[in-house]
Design an enzyme around this catalytic site. Sequence first.
Site, short mmCIF file in Angstrom:
data_model
loop_
_atom_site.label_atom_id
_atom_site.label_comp_id
_atom_site.label_asym_id
_atom_site.label_seq_id
_atom_site.Cartn_x
_atom_site.Cartn_y
_atom_site.Cartn_z
N HIS A 137 0.84 -1.19 0.00
CA HIS A 137 0.00 0.00 0.00
C HIS A 137 0.88 1.25 0.00
O HIS A 137 2.01 1.22 0.48
CB HIS A 137 -0.87 0.03 1.27
CG HIS A 137 -1.87 -1.07 1.31
ND1 HIS A 137 -3.01 -1.06 0.55
CD2 HIS A 137 -1.91 -2.23 2.01
CE1 HIS A 137 -3.71 -2.14 0.79
NE2 HIS A 137 -3.07 -2.89 1.67
N CYS A 179 -0.24 2.27 -4.43
CA CYS A 179 -1.07 3.39 -4.84
C CYS A 179 -0.23 4.66 -4.84
O CYS A 179 0.64 4.82 -3.99
CB CYS A 179 -2.24 3.58 -3.86
SG CYS A 179 -3.45 2.27 -3.95
#
Length: 446
Positions: A137, A179
């Site tokens: 992430h 991301c």
Amino acid sequence: MMKAALAAAFLPAFVQAGERYAVIAAGSAGFYNYRHQADACHAYHVMLDSGIKAENIILMMQDDVANSPDNPFKGKLYNQPGNASKDVYEGCKIDYRGKVVTGQLFTDVITGNKAGAGGRVLESSSGDTVFINFVDHGGVGIIAFPNGPVYHASELSKALKLMKSKNMYKELVFYMEACESGSMFPDVTADDKILAVTAANAHESSWGFYCGNDAKVHGKNIGSCLGDLFSISWLEDSDFGKFSSETFDTQITRVTKRTNKSHVLQFGDMSIKTQTIGDVMDRVQGEPTPADFPQSNAVDVRDLDLAQAVYAYEHAETDEEKKRALRRVQEIAAARKADEDVFNGIVKAACHDVNMHECKETMIGSTTDLKDMDCHYKLVQTVFDQCPRREEHGAGGWNGYNMKFSQVLANLCESQEKLGKDADTLDKIIRGQCGRASGETAQIIV
Ligand SMILES: *[C@@H]1O[C@H](CO)[C@@H](O)[C@H](O)[C@H]1NC(C)=O
Ligand SMILES: *[C@@H]1O[C@H](CO)[C@@H](O)[C@H](O)[C@H]1NC(C)=O
């Protein structure tokens, strides 16, 4: 003196052709993040297959997924669906696992700081090629590790500069899946001899792959996504086995095409792209076609936890399972709402005394490029320290969902003048809002 000069003059004749090295890191923990550790072990095998010696590869990951009670195939990890899928956990040699896997460890390993790492570190030198792969992430200017603070773009920049000053590579290739990963290499230039490739641009999510009904291996659904779109794209392309004839240029072109839900970006030294992806003989003739790879629908990483929980609810077989799955769906939804409230509260407090048209909307919704690294670093640490912790492992006050609000911190930092607030004042606002949310009785941990 004379001797040293002589040695130096003769040195080039004895310098060996460069070796190849790799460092692989998975930044998450928890069964619902299965895909990151599957990507990482798959990457380990690809590195070996491409001709890198096992003693030149370092892998760090939490290693809590293969043997998780939730894993239908105990002690195995799959990165691809189907009945031909190979267990990538077998032979996946993990150097660092569990609590020690932090951003600091990553820095220590890639910069060759043996004392700091307490184990194997990168020992490459000026003639060598280094490949680094990170999967997890992220948000604007940050990526996560399973333990400890998030890792800031400014820390990564410092570590890469240190590697360069210590002559630890001739060329460095960095593939990053996260991301907003396009925000992690703001100052890499061609002179650095670094080629960085990111799964997404600076303002968008990356995408999970082989999820839901497509996460089926040997007749069973794993119950978590098996991979990430950018990662499986380069890994499956490498698996095709054209190591000595395929260039990075060809691979990146194919990966960019397949990763069609986000924008794959490249930073740094494009001349490195003429190198081949490995140095072992090609295993096959011909070129891969889309039919060589399983089809699936990509899922936005920001929505993955919820999508996986809803899937579990829809496919629960007993009442007990259904109840448990429903509870998890509700908890995830509540945690998101609570995180949104915290960041809306921060923006409201930052804007309350400002005469600016649509101040709150601008601070929440705009996608300013991050420039003030010091301000952003400070606010990111404060969220880590002070905001409510939502995940067992999670990075303090950060989690896979609320990392999207790292953009909000960038917006605030880039608007200090308009807001009439410096970094310290913004920091106090965040402390106040996070502290209040942390003090609320119903702490939501999913
Ligand atoms: C895959 O394997 C499972 C279990 O071993 C079996 O039930 C299923 O029919 C197989 N599927 C295909 C397409 O061969
Ligand atoms: C992305 O590629 C997949 C597989 O090739 C295709 O099915 C899908 O329609 C494409 N999506 C977009 C948005 O182009």
